[in-house]
Scaffold this motif. Structure first.
Motif, PDB file in Angstrom:
ATOM      1  N   ASP A  67       0.852  -1.179   0.000  1.00 29.64           N
ATOM      2  CA  ASP A  67       0.000   0.000   0.000  1.00 29.64           C
ATOM      3  C   ASP A  67       0.896   1.241   0.000  1.00 29.64           C
ATOM      4  O   ASP A  67       1.413   1.657   1.041  1.00 29.64           O
ATOM      5  CB  ASP A  67      -0.906  -0.019   1.236  1.00 29.64           C
ATOM      6  CG  ASP A  67      -1.941   1.095   1.220  1.00 29.64           C
ATOM      7  OD1 ASP A  67      -1.703   2.109   0.538  1.00 29.64           O
ATOM      8  OD2 ASP A  67      -2.967   0.954   1.897  1.00 29.64           O
ATOM      9  N   LYS A  69       0.251   4.322  -0.370  1.00 34.72           N
ATOM     10  CA  LYS A  69      -0.257   5.451   0.409  1.00 34.72           C
ATOM     11  C   LYS A  69       0.210   5.376   1.855  1.00 34.72           C
ATOM     12  O   LYS A  69       0.552   6.398   2.462  1.00 34.72           O
ATOM     13  CB  LYS A  69      -1.781   5.501   0.352  1.00 34.72           C
ATOM     14  CG  LYS A  69      -2.367   6.736   1.040  1.00 34.72           C
ATOM     15  CD  LYS A  69      -3.861   6.794   0.939  1.00 34.72           C
ATOM     16  CE  LYS A  69      -4.397   8.090   1.568  1.00 34.72           C
ATOM     17  NZ  LYS A  69      -4.017   8.244   2.976  1.00 34.72           N
ATOM     18  N   SER A  70       0.212   4.166   2.428  1.00 37.15           N
ATOM     19  CA  SER A  70       0.665   4.042   3.821  1.00 37.15           C
ATOM     20  C   SER A  70       2.149   4.384   3.943  1.00 37.15           C
ATOM     21  O   SER A  70       2.592   4.888   4.978  1.00 37.15           O
ATOM     22  CB  SER A  70       0.389   2.632   4.351  1.00 37.15           C
ATOM     23  OG  SER A  70       1.188   1.664   3.701  1.00 37.15           O
ATOM     24  N   TYR A  72       3.624   6.630   1.973  1.00 34.61           N
ATOM     25  CA  TYR A  72       3.652   8.085   1.820  1.00 34.61           C
ATOM     26  C   TYR A  72       3.269   8.775   3.120  1.00 34.61           C
ATOM     27  O   TYR A  72       3.876   9.778   3.520  1.00 34.61           O
ATOM     28  CB  TYR A  72       2.711   8.507   0.704  1.00 34.61           C
ATOM     29  CG  TYR A  72       2.577  10.003   0.542  1.00 34.61           C
ATOM     30  CD1 TYR A  72       3.550  10.736  -0.140  1.00 34.61           C
ATOM     31  CD2 TYR A  72       1.482  10.684   1.075  1.00 34.61           C
ATOM     32  CE1 TYR A  72       3.442  12.114  -0.282  1.00 34.61           C
ATOM     33  CE2 TYR A  72       1.364  12.056   0.941  1.00 34.61           C
ATOM     34  CZ  TYR A  72       2.346  12.762   0.265  1.00 34.61           C
ATOM     35  OH  TYR A  72       2.223  14.117   0.136  1.00 34.61           O
ATOM     36  N   ASP A  73       2.260   8.222   3.797  1.00 39.06           N
ATOM     37  CA  ASP A  73       1.792   8.833   5.046  1.00 39.06           C
ATOM     38  C   ASP A  73       2.866   8.793   6.134  1.00 39.06           C
ATOM     39  O   ASP A  73       2.829   9.599   7.071  1.00 39.06           O
ATOM     40  CB  ASP A  73       0.527   8.130   5.541  1.00 39.06           C
ATOM     41  CG  ASP A  73      -0.675   8.412   4.644  1.00 39.06           C
ATOM     42  OD1 ASP A  73      -0.631   9.404   3.881  1.00 39.06           O
ATOM     43  OD2 ASP A  73      -1.645   7.639   4.695  1.00 39.06           O
TER      44      ASP A  73
END
Length: 261
Positions: A67, A69-70, A72-73
C-alpha cells in the motif's frame, strides 16, 4: 477465533481459505493486512484438522502490492513503515512454507509487487486467465520483498528473474504458466471449480505424506546429494510407520481406495 478486517479467514471441511479483503484498495498490503496474514498463518499451522490452505483476493485484484499510500503517510520514516509490513509478511510466508499442509494460491486478478511474491511462494498456483503478474518494485524505487528473491531464481532461473525485477515485465497468466510460475490457467467461469477440484485432491490425500513432501522440497537446496537421500530414507521410514502409510499399503493390497485420516 480472532476477528479479521483486512482479510477473511474461513475454516471449513478441512480447508483454510484466506481472502485478501481490501478490494477498494486493490488489496494493497498495509501493516494491518500483513499482521492479520501472520496471525491467520499461526492459526492454520496449529489446526491439525486442516489438509490444505487457499490464498486468494476479493474483487478484481489478487494483490497490487504494498500500500504505497501508507508508505507516503509515513513520510518522516517510510523505511521503518515498510520494514514493519515486510517483517509481518515474511512471518506469514515462513509459516506457510514450513507448515504441514500445502498452500494453494488462487490468483483471481493482477498480482504485482508483494502480490506477485506471495503468489509464487505457494505450493501450487491457479490463475484466472485475466490475471497479470509484474514485480513493479523498481518502478517506485524499491527492492523486492515477500521472498521473491528466494523463490523466483529457483522456479525460473536467474536470467528470467533479472528480467522481471529490472524491467518490470508484465506477464499474462498464460505467459506465467509458460515461464513455470503457475500450475493452471483457467477461465473466470472455471476458476471456482478448479480450486475446488484441487482442494478435493488434498482433502482426500494424506496429510502426513504431503507434510513430508514439503519438508523434503524445502531441504533440498541445503543438503548434498548424500544428505538429501539420507533425509529421504528417514522420512519414508516415518511415513511407512504412520497411520496414513499403513492405510495406503493396506488399501493397495486390498485393491480399494485409501481412506486417510
Amino acid at each position: 477465533m480472532k476477528k479479521f478486517e483486512a482479510i477473511d479467514l474461513d475454516l471449513n471441511n478441512h480447508i483454510a481459505t484466506i481472502t485478501l479483503n481490501r478490494p477498494d484498495a486493490a488489496n494493497g498490503l498495509n501493516l494491518q493486512m500483513a499482521s492479520e496474514l501472520a496471525d491467520a498463518a499461526r492459526l492454520i499451522e496449529k489446526d491439525s484438522s486442516l489438509k490444505v490452505a487457499v490464498l486468494t483476493g476479493a474483487g478484481k485484484f489478487f494483490c497490487a502490492g504494498g500500500d504505497v499510500k501508507s508508505m507516503y503517510d509515513a513520510h518522516e520514516n517510510p523505511g521503518a513503515a515498510v520494514r514493519l509490513i515486510a517483517d509481518q509478511l515474511h512471518a506469514a510466508l515462513a509459516i506457510f512454507s514450513n507448515m504441514e499442509i500445502p498452500l494453494i494460491c488462487a490468483v483471481n486478478g493482477t498480482a504485482a509487487g508483494a502480490g506477485f511474491s506471495m503468489a509464487v511462494s505457494a505450493d501450487m498456483v491457479i490463475a484466472s486467465e485475466s490475471a497479470k503478474f509484474t514485480m513493479a518494485y523498481s518502478n517506485i524505487g524499491l527492492s523486492p520483498d515477500g521472498s521473491a528473491s528466494y523463490y523466483l531464481p529457483r522456479l525460473i532461473g536467474l536470467r528470467k528473474t533479472q528480467e522481471l525485477m529490472f524491467t518490470n515485465t508484465v506477464l499474462s497468466a498464460q505467459q506465467a504458466k509458460e515461464w513455470g510460475l503457475v500450475n493452471q490457467v483457467v477461465s473466470g467461469e472455471e476458476f471456482a471449480s478448479a480450486i475446488e477440484s484441487l482442494t478435493t485432491t488434498f482433502i482426500n490425500g494424506s496429510r502426513s505424506s504431503n507434510a513430508a513432501i514439503k519438508h523434503l522440497l524445502t531441504s533440498g537446496d541445503k543438503n548434498s546429494l548424500e544428505e538429501q537421500m539420507a533425509l529421504e530414507a528417514r522420512t519414508i521410514e516415518l511415513c511407512a510407520n504412520a497411520a496414513d502409510g499403513r492405510e495406503g499399503v493396506n488399501s493397495f493390497i486390498e485393491k480399494r481406495r485409501p481412506v486417510f485420516k
